[in-house]
Design an enzyme around this catalytic site. Structure first.
Site, PDB file in Angstrom:
ATOM      1  N   HIS A 264       0.833  -1.205   0.000  1.00 48.23           N
ATOM      2  CA  HIS A 264       0.000   0.000   0.000  1.00 48.23           C
ATOM      3  C   HIS A 264       0.870   1.258   0.000  1.00 48.23           C
ATOM      4  O   HIS A 264       0.693   2.166  -0.828  1.00 48.23           O
ATOM      5  CB  HIS A 264      -0.912  -0.017   1.230  1.00 48.23           C
ATOM      6  N   GLU A 265       1.819   1.318   0.933  1.00 45.98           N
ATOM      7  CA  GLU A 265       2.673   2.502   1.029  1.00 45.98           C
ATOM      8  C   GLU A 265       3.598   2.611  -0.177  1.00 45.98           C
ATOM      9  O   GLU A 265       3.988   3.716  -0.569  1.00 45.98           O
ATOM     10  CB  GLU A 265       3.474   2.475   2.330  1.00 45.98           C
ATOM     11  N   HIS A 268       1.884   4.657  -2.744  1.00 46.44           N
ATOM     12  CA  HIS A 268       2.099   6.088  -2.491  1.00 46.44           C
ATOM     13  C   HIS A 268       3.495   6.498  -2.946  1.00 46.44           C
ATOM     14  O   HIS A 268       3.692   7.552  -3.560  1.00 46.44           O
ATOM     15  CB  HIS A 268       1.956   6.387  -0.998  1.00 46.44           C
ATOM     16  N   GLU A 294      -4.390   8.303  -2.755  1.00 47.42           N
ATOM     17  CA  GLU A 294      -4.869   7.037  -2.197  1.00 47.42           C
ATOM     18  C   GLU A 294      -5.236   6.057  -3.303  1.00 47.42           C
ATOM     19  O   GLU A 294      -5.103   4.841  -3.139  1.00 47.42           O
ATOM     20  CB  GLU A 294      -6.065   7.283  -1.278  1.00 47.42           C
TER      21      GLU A 294
END
Length: 501
Positions: A264-265, A268, A294
């Site tokens: 997930h990160e 980003h 996001e």
């Protein structure tokens, strides 16, 4: 080039560099700073916030912008016009806020983070409540100063999703509740649930870290210009596209949480590393709204990493890391297990079906606090009642309930809606990618992630702030944001996994 524009760029780049220092201080506070340094760090951050505010409200910057505003923009290119437009917007906001308020918000955010960490550890919402009350006062004053024409909560939302209001969000969220609550109930009523027993047990932390690092780099994270560390709450920070820092948290009882947190990160981080910084450290090269940001993390975490092709590619690698735990599993059972839909107390551990309800709960609480229909002291009870109503579970403690997120400790009201807006954007982007690159699923199954990364770089990351979120989605997908993509995706995927009629 116009000397006024050259002067503007010089001033904007200095502000960007100072903000980079602030970001590094924030990363250090959550990752490496000694606990005893919190008071000193709060004062450092407040002082730096004051300096940044002075630069952003410098009358010379205002004079420069006024000179440019009076000129004909026709001779400027798209990037130059974007820099002027964004600088004007920022200057007009900042000059409406007194330095005293800027510094108090910054210092309270620094102190609040430390207070939240301890309150969460000790399960004492009452210790954090005063911080939350003061933030509501300060953020209401801030909203009234910058956008008196807006409702205070709308002004806070606008900070993260410019142009978005409660009137736009509430109907979408009501629609999601109507669609998702019955879907979750139908899933929960199925007699045959996926076997997740092999995801339970003990998983060596060094194995977890090595696996997460390897996959993060496989999908494109440039570790030479980034870091992966540990913090209480996973996040992506850093000061520049060449210095992007992501964090996760490890538990020896659950490797899926840390692995997918890193993915997930990394989403980003890929956005940050993909920004067009060759344009300079100016607004045109910055990322767009939090919702678009996001969308990039959820694109990789959910659309890619929770897909069957991804599981097929990495299953042998994962089983090799934890051979005893996964000896009875195969690709199909692993895919179903990581896509189990089961209401969870913790937002960051929630599955993609139940996750939007976590966001809606927080949105409704923030809306109630700013409208005055809810009191801070009542939040634990309100939180628990909403969890019971939406997900059928009740937190046994404030640590697992109202105290679980770090956002309010920094006064980030209006941030939460971005998570679900991002999920909708991600799904719509992915469907467009499948149309334009029909071999995408085959590429994922073979571990060839480069075409996906290049597509995202070109379509989204390198566009910086040239377009509004609405314009960007229209340009990339050919239509406005359409939640039907998201709802249809969830119903199809989980209908197959759970064999719903």
């Amino acid at each position: 080039m116009d000397r006024h524009y050259q002067n503007l760029v010089q001033k904007l780049e200095e502000i960007t560099h100072l903000n980079g220092v602030m970001s590094t201080l924030g990363w250090d506070q959550e990752v490496m700073m000694p606990a005893g340094a919190s008071e000193a760090r709060a004062k450092q951050i407040a002082a730096l916030a004051g300096v940044i505010h002075e630069r952003m409200t410098d009358p010379a910057l205002g004079d420069c912008l006024n000179e440019l505003k009076e000129k004909n923009f026709d001779h400027l290119n798209e990037v130059e016009r974007c820099n002027i437009r964004e600088a004007l917007h920022s200057y007009e906001l900042e000059t409406k806020v007194p330095k005293r308020l800027v510094q108090e918000l910054a210092e309270l955010g620094s102190r609040g983070q430390g207070i939240w960490v301890i309150a969460r550890q000790e399960n004492k919402f009452s210790d954090f409540a005063p911080v939350l009350k003061r933030f509501l006062e300060l953020k209401t004053e801030w909203a009234q100063r910058i956008s008196p024409e807006l409702k205070p909560y709308d002004a806070n939302i606008d900070l993260f999703e410019r142009g978005t209001t409660m009137d736009m969000i509430t109907p979408i969220f009501e629609c999601l509740k109507q669609e998702l609550i019955p879907l979750i109930e139908a899933i929960q009523s199925q007699p045959l649930q996926p076997d997740t027993s092999f995801l339970q047990g003990r998983f060596a932390l060094d194995k977890q870290e090595a696996l997460a690092r390897a996959i993060s780099q496989d999908i494109g994270f440039n570790i030479a210009q980034g870091r992966i560390d540990v913090s209480v709450h996973p996040f992506c920070g850093g000061s520049h596209p060449t210095d992007v820092r992501i964090t996760t948290r490890y538990k020896d009882s659950d490797f899926i949480e840390s692995l997918y947190s890193v993915i997930h990160e990394t989403g980003h981080a890929l956005y940050e590393q993909g920004r067009p910084h060759e344009l300079g450290d100016v607004p045109a090269s910055e990322s767009l709204t939090m919702g678009i940001h996001e969308s990039q993390s959820l694109f990789w975490e959910r659309m890619v990493a929770q897909s069957k092709p991804f599981c097929s590619h990495y299953f042998d690698t994962i089983r090799a890391a934890f051979p005893e735990n996964l000896k009875s599993a195969d690709v199909d059972s692993f895919y179903r297990a990581i896509n189990t839909c089961k209401p969870d107390l913790i937002r960051v551990e929630a599955d993609e079906v139940t996750y939007p309800l976590h966001v809606i709960l927080r949105y409704e609480i923030e809306k109630g606090l700013f409208e005055g229909s809810m009191r801070v002291d009542d939040l634990p009870e309100i939180w628990n009642e909403s969890m019971q109503k939406y997900l059928g579970i009740k937190p046994p403690s404030d640590t697992l309930g109202v105290l679980q997120d770090s956002h309010w400790s920094g006064g980030a009201f209006g941030y939460f809606p971005s998570y679900t807006l991002g999920a909708m954007y991600a799904c719509q982007f992915y469907n467009t990618l499948l149309r334009e690159q029909p071999d995408t699923k085959k590429n994922i199954a073979s571990g060839n992630f480069a075409p996906i990364k290049v597509w995202l770089n070109e379509k989204i990351h390198r566009q910086g702030r040239l377009y509004t979120p609405q314009e960007l989605v229209q340009r990339v997908t050919g239509e406005a944001l359409n939640p039907d993509h998201f709802i249809g995706y969830l119903k199809t995927k989980y209908g197959e996994i759970y064999q719903l009629g």
